[in-house]
Write a protein that holds these residues in place. Structure first.
Motif, PDB file in Angstrom:
ATOM      1  N   LEU A   1       0.830  -1.198   0.000  1.00  0.00           N
ATOM      2  CA  LEU A   1       0.000   0.000   0.000  1.00  0.00           C
ATOM      3  C   LEU A   1       0.869   1.255   0.000  1.00  0.00           C
ATOM      4  O   LEU A   1       0.602   2.214  -0.743  1.00  0.00           O
ATOM      5  CB  LEU A   1      -0.925  -0.003   1.216  1.00  0.00           C
ATOM      6  N   LEU A   2       1.917   1.253   0.816  1.00  0.00           N
ATOM      7  CA  LEU A   2       2.821   2.397   0.845  1.00  0.00           C
ATOM      8  C   LEU A   2       3.550   2.565  -0.484  1.00  0.00           C
ATOM      9  O   LEU A   2       3.793   3.687  -0.931  1.00  0.00           O
ATOM     10  CB  LEU A   2       3.808   2.257   1.991  1.00  0.00           C
ATOM     11  N   ALA A   3       3.891   1.479  -1.123  1.00  0.00           N
ATOM     12  CA  ALA A   3       4.573   1.563  -2.426  1.00  0.00           C
ATOM     13  C   ALA A   3       3.668   2.209  -3.465  1.00  0.00           C
ATOM     14  O   ALA A   3       4.111   3.040  -4.270  1.00  0.00           O
ATOM     15  CB  ALA A   3       5.004   0.163  -2.874  1.00  0.00           C
ATOM     16  N   VAL A   4       2.393   1.862  -3.451  1.00  0.00           N
ATOM     17  CA  VAL A   4       1.441   2.473  -4.389  1.00  0.00           C
ATOM     18  C   VAL A   4       1.289   3.963  -4.104  1.00  0.00           C
ATOM     19  O   VAL A   4       1.279   4.803  -5.014  1.00  0.00           O
ATOM     20  CB  VAL A   4       0.080   1.744  -4.326  1.00  0.00           C
ATOM     21  N   MET A   5       1.180   4.314  -2.828  1.00  0.00           N
ATOM     22  CA  MET A   5       1.021   5.731  -2.474  1.00  0.00           C
ATOM     23  C   MET A   5       2.250   6.550  -2.861  1.00  0.00           C
ATOM     24  O   MET A   5       2.120   7.682  -3.318  1.00  0.00           O
ATOM     25  CB  MET A   5       0.749   5.862  -0.969  1.00  0.00           C
ATOM     26  N   VAL A   6       3.430   5.959  -2.681  1.00  0.00           N
ATOM     27  CA  VAL A   6       4.659   6.675  -3.040  1.00  0.00           C
ATOM     28  C   VAL A   6       4.702   6.940  -4.548  1.00  0.00           C
ATOM     29  O   VAL A   6       5.184   7.964  -4.999  1.00  0.00           O
ATOM     30  CB  VAL A   6       5.891   5.866  -2.565  1.00  0.00           C
ATOM     31  N   LYS A   7       4.128   6.044  -5.328  1.00  0.00           N
ATOM     32  CA  LYS A   7       4.097   6.252  -6.785  1.00  0.00           C
ATOM     33  C   LYS A   7       2.958   7.179  -7.215  1.00  0.00           C
ATOM     34  O   LYS A   7       3.087   7.910  -8.198  1.00  0.00           O
ATOM     35  CB  LYS A   7       3.960   4.912  -7.486  1.00  0.00           C
TER      36      LYS A   7
END
Length: 181
Positions: free
Chosen positions: A22-28
Motif C-alpha cells: 500500500l505504501l509503495a502504491v502511495m509513493v508512486k
C-alpha cells in the motif's frame, strides 16, 4: 470412509499487517498527482462591471417578476433565444450556417433583445453537452458586450437620477443546466 477434519483456530495468535504494498502504491501515486495538477488550469474570465451596471443587476434580482432572457445552444439546431416577459415566451432561433454557429446573426439578435429590454443584464445559458467549450466561450463573448462602440444601451443611474449609457448587454451569464452533465 473419510473422516472430516476438524479445523483448529487459534484465537491467541498474532497477525502482522503488511502495509508495504500500500505504501509503495502511495509513493508512486503522489508524484503522479502532483505532476498532473500542473497541467490542469482553471480559467476565469474577469469582467469588471461599472457601478451603474452592478446596481442594475441588483435591481433586477429584487424584481418579483423580472424579464428573463435565456439561450439554448444545440449542436444540431443552433441557438434559441427565449425571452420570458409577464408569463409570455418569445423564441427566436439562430440556425447553424454551413454547419457552424452564426455568431454574427446571434450578436445582431442579442442587440435587438437588449434594445427591447434594457433593464435585463442577466442571461441563462443552456448549452448542449456536445457543444465544445471554446464555442460556449465565443457565444458568451457575443452576449457580453456590443461589438460596435457606437451601440449603447440606457441604464438608470440612481446616484445621478438619470439614464446613462453603457455597451454591456448581458454581462452576467448563468449556466442553467449544471445538474444535467
Amino acid at each position: 470412509m473419510r473422516r472430516a477434519r476438524k479445523i483448529k483456530i487459534d484465537h491467541n495468535s498474532e497477525f502482522e499487517l503488511d502495509l508495504a504494498p500500500l505504501l509503495a502504491v502511495m509513493v508512486k501515486l503522489v508524484p503522479v498527482l502532483l505532476v498532473s495538477s500542473a497541467f490542469i488550469q482553471v480559467m476565469v474570465i474577469e469582467s469588471e462591471l461599472p457601478q451603474v451596471v452592478s446596481e442594475a443587476i441588483q435591481r433586477q434580482d429584487e424584481q418579483k417578476t423580472p424579464t428573463n432572457v435565456a439561450m439554448e445552444v444545440d449542436a444540431k439546431d443552433g441557438i434559441r433565444i427565449i425571452i420570458t416577459e409577464k408569463g409570455q415566451q418569445k423564441v427566436e432561433t439562430v440556425p447553424l450556417k454551413d454547419g457552424a454557429y452564426d455568431l454574427r446573426t446571434l450578436h445582431m439578435k442579442l442587440v435587438e433583445v437588449k434594445k427591447a429590454h434594457p433593464e435585463v443584464f442577466k442571461m441563462e445559458l443552456s448549452p448542449d453537452g456536445k457543444v465544445p467549450y471554446d464555442t460556449i466561450v465565443k457565444i458568451m463573448d457575443e452576449a457580453r458586450q456590443a461589438r460596435d462602440s457606437n451601440t449603447k444601451f440606457p441604464v438608470f443611474d440612481t446616484k445621478q437620477g438619470k439614464n446613462v449609457e453603457t455597451n454591456y448587454m448581458f454581462p452576467e451569464i448563468i449556466f442553467a443546466n449544471t445538474m444535467e452533465g
